[in-house]
Design an enzyme around this catalytic site. Structure first.
Site, PDB file in Angstrom:
ATOM      1  N   GLU A   1      47.315 126.686  16.608  1.00 22.76           N
ATOM      2  CA  GLU A   1      48.182 126.966  17.591  1.00 22.76           C
ATOM      3  C   GLU A   1      48.434 128.592  17.530  1.00 22.76           C
ATOM      4  O   GLU A   1      48.292 129.329  16.490  1.00 22.76           O
ATOM      5  CB  GLU A   1      49.595 126.505  17.138  1.00 22.76           C
ATOM      6  CG  GLU A   1      50.751 127.185  18.147  1.00 22.76           C
ATOM      7  CD  GLU A   1      50.418 126.946  19.459  1.00 22.76           C
ATOM      8  OE1 GLU A   1      50.626 127.923  20.172  1.00 22.76           O
ATOM      9  OE2 GLU A   1      50.386 125.798  20.040  1.00 22.76           O
TER      10      GLU A   1
ATOM     11  N   ASP B   1      46.757 125.207  28.519  1.00 22.80           N
ATOM     12  CA  ASP B   1      47.127 125.998  29.705  1.00 22.80           C
ATOM     13  C   ASP B   1      46.318 125.553  30.853  1.00 22.80           C
ATOM     14  O   ASP B   1      45.099 126.193  30.649  1.00 22.80           O
ATOM     15  CB  ASP B   1      47.582 127.355  29.354  1.00 22.80           C
ATOM     16  CG  ASP B   1      48.077 128.026  30.554  1.00 22.80           C
ATOM     17  OD1 ASP B   1      48.202 127.603  31.666  1.00 22.80           O
ATOM     18  OD2 ASP B   1      48.881 128.998  30.306  1.00 22.80           O
TER      19      ASP B   1
ATOM     20  N   ASP C   1      48.102 116.609  31.980  1.00 24.50           N
ATOM     21  CA  ASP C   1      48.995 116.237  33.378  1.00 24.50           C
ATOM     22  C   ASP C   1      48.238 116.739  34.415  1.00 24.50           C
ATOM     23  O   ASP C   1      48.778 116.337  35.677  1.00 24.50           O
ATOM     24  CB  ASP C   1      50.413 116.529  33.070  1.00 24.50           C
ATOM     25  CG  ASP C   1      50.570 117.994  33.051  1.00 24.50           C
ATOM     26  OD1 ASP C   1      49.974 118.816  32.239  1.00 24.50           O
ATOM     27  OD2 ASP C   1      51.116 118.660  34.156  1.00 24.50           O
TER      28      ASP C   1
END
Length: 224
Positions: free
Chosen positions: A79, A129, A165
């Site tokens: 991360e 992203d 998604d």
């Protein structure tokens, strides 16, 4: 442990690669990665169990749960944002998870400088992203450089998983993955998935009525 209990182990002007409190710090805008002597992953974990690596770990809900459920697997959470790394670290300690190590840094830099060849059995990319605007596409993770690094660090056979998604991003990622890896699913090489795991982004997108897509590719034997 609270998130704020984790402190950055250097001032920005004196930044360097460090390992502290089971966190590997890979600083940005730093050009001396080659000077760091990286311990073996067997040393870092204290065993030689197989390794799974999650990229885009966010607040750590998914990876901490996975590590707790599979103590026979060593987990790496990557991360970039330190505020999120703090949350992962806090959850790791509070859940008494001992088979998880955290990388605070850019995934590409971590793969290039700190992961050797054929060391990871599974790479899971959760809700990266999508950078939907055309002028921002250069920032997308799924590009040739990333896939070259994936192939290098994966074992044979090794698995690359993507959950997202964003269907347009999914299709673009599948197109480039097919150049380097073999799909484990039949055309169109993806499916909707239920009960994938509890992550902040999955909960968010499902609450907004979005579908979650899943795809899985395997490293081709003999590819280099």
């Amino acid at each position: 442990m609270k998130p704020q209990d984790l402190k950055v182990p250097f001032f920005w002007e004196e930044r360097s690669t460090k390992i502290k409190d089971n966190v590997l710090y890979v600083p940005e805008h730093y050009f001396k990665h080659h000077q760091f002597i990286m311990p073996s992953w067997e040393e870092f974990f204290g065993n030689d169990n197989p390794i799974s690596c999650e990229l885009c770990s966010g607040n750590g809900d998914w990876v901490v749960a996975q590590a707790k459920e599979t103590p026979e697997v060593n987990w790496i959470a990557v991360e970039k944002r330190f505020d999120r790394v703090r949350k992962i670290w806090s959850k790791m300690h509070n859940c008494r998870v001992t088979n998880l190590r955290i990388v605070c840094g850019d995934a590409q830099t971590f793969f290039l400088h700190y992961l050797g060849e054929a060391v990871v059995q599974r790479i899971i990319v959760n809700f990266p992203d999508p950078w939907p605007k055309s002028r921002h596409r250069k920032h997308r993770l799924f590009q040739d450089e990333f896939l070259n690094n994936v192939v290098r660090v994966l074992t044979e056979p090794g698995i690359l998983i993507l959950a997202t998604d964003d269907k347009n991003y999914l299709l673009q990622a599948i197109q480039i993955m097919r150049q380097y890896l073999s799909p484990t699913m039949e055309d169109p090489y993806y499916c909707e998935v239920e009960n994938y795991g509890n992550s902040w982004f999955e909960t968010l997108w499902r609450s907004k009525g979005r579908e979650i897509f899943y795809t899985e590719f395997v490293k081709k034997l003999g590819y280099s």
